[in-house]
Design a protein around this motif. Structure first.
Motif, mmCIF file in Angstrom:
data_model
loop_
_atom_site.group_PDB
_atom_site.id
_atom_site.type_symbol
_atom_site.label_atom_id
_atom_site.label_comp_id
_atom_site.label_asym_id
_atom_site.label_seq_id
_atom_site.Cartn_x
_atom_site.Cartn_y
_atom_site.Cartn_z
ATOM 1 N N VAL A 61 -35.879 -13.884 4.175
ATOM 2 C CA VAL A 61 -34.608 -14.306 4.762
ATOM 3 C C VAL A 61 -34.804 -15.488 5.709
ATOM 4 O O VAL A 61 -34.054 -16.464 5.676
ATOM 5 N N PHE A 77 -34.080 -9.212 -4.293
ATOM 6 C CA PHE A 77 -33.950 -10.189 -3.203
ATOM 7 C C PHE A 77 -32.705 -11.040 -3.393
ATOM 8 O O PHE A 77 -31.918 -11.216 -2.465
ATOM 9 N N ILE A 78 -32.555 -11.568 -4.594
ATOM 10 C CA ILE A 78 -31.480 -12.519 -4.839
ATOM 11 C C ILE A 78 -30.107 -11.866 -4.678
ATOM 12 O O ILE A 78 -29.203 -12.449 -4.094
ATOM 13 N N VAL A 123 -35.404 -18.659 3.724
ATOM 14 C CA VAL A 123 -34.187 -19.121 3.041
ATOM 15 C C VAL A 123 -33.210 -19.732 4.048
ATOM 16 O O VAL A 123 -32.571 -20.742 3.788
ATOM 17 N N LYS A 124 -33.128 -19.132 5.218
ATOM 18 C CA LYS A 124 -32.258 -19.672 6.263
ATOM 19 C C LYS A 124 -32.689 -21.055 6.713
ATOM 20 O O LYS A 124 -31.874 -21.858 7.146
ATOM 21 N N MET A 179 -34.786 -19.929 -2.821
ATOM 22 C CA MET A 179 -35.202 -18.539 -2.986
ATOM 23 C C MET A 179 -36.366 -18.431 -3.957
ATOM 24 O O MET A 179 -37.297 -17.666 -3.750
ATOM 25 N N ASP A 214 -25.080 -14.308 2.437
ATOM 26 C CA ASP A 214 -24.785 -15.718 2.243
ATOM 27 C C ASP A 214 -23.841 -16.250 3.308
ATOM 28 O O ASP A 214 -24.027 -17.340 3.839
ATOM 29 N N TRP A 231 -39.031 -8.801 3.049
ATOM 30 C CA TRP A 231 -37.629 -9.206 3.170
ATOM 31 C C TRP A 231 -37.371 -10.118 4.372
ATOM 32 O O TRP A 231 -36.694 -11.140 4.266
ATOM 33 N N VAL A 245 -25.710 -16.842 6.446
ATOM 34 C CA VAL A 245 -26.553 -18.019 6.388
ATOM 35 C C VAL A 245 -25.727 -19.276 6.614
ATOM 36 O O VAL A 245 -26.098 -20.152 7.388
ATOM 37 N N HIS A 302 -29.391 -9.388 -2.788
ATOM 38 C CA HIS A 302 -29.139 -9.124 -1.373
ATOM 39 C C HIS A 302 -28.782 -10.388 -0.607
ATOM 40 O O HIS A 302 -28.031 -10.337 0.344
ATOM 41 N N VAL A 303 -29.342 -11.490 -1.024
ATOM 42 C CA VAL A 303 -29.020 -12.751 -0.359
ATOM 43 C C VAL A 303 -27.543 -13.082 -0.521
ATOM 44 O O VAL A 303 -26.927 -13.620 0.383
ATOM 45 N N ASP A 304 -26.964 -12.718 -1.661
ATOM 46 C CA ASP A 304 -25.531 -12.925 -1.854
ATOM 47 C C ASP A 304 -24.726 -12.257 -0.737
ATOM 48 O O ASP A 304 -23.737 -12.790 -0.281
#
Ligand SMILES: [Zn+2]
Length: 67
Positions: free
Chosen positions: A23, A50-51, A26-27, A32, A58, A19, A61, A53-55
């Protein structure tokens, strides 16, 4: 910091150790999909972990990119 589960809820494979790397990449602006492929996350159930959780991060970020 958002708490990420150690294992995928669906198939039980360990994803928690990936994870932080995910992250960070992606940052930096990578997609992703690309990062998940690199990490060897092939199953859709794990990718979804993963996706989704990225929401949640967001906003964070976006904020860090502005600065
Ligand atoms: Zn899975």
């Amino acid at each position: 910091m958002v708490i990420f589960p150690v294992r995928c809820f669906t198939c039980g494979s360990v994803i928690g150790d990936k994870w932080e790397y995910f992250v960070n990449e992606v940052k930096k602006g990578r997609s992703m999909k690309e990062v998940l492929d690199e990490l060897g996350i092939k199953r859709y159930c794990c990718r979804r972990m993963f996706i989704s959780h990225v929401d949640l991060i967001d906003e964070l970020v976006r904020y860090s990119r502005k600065v």
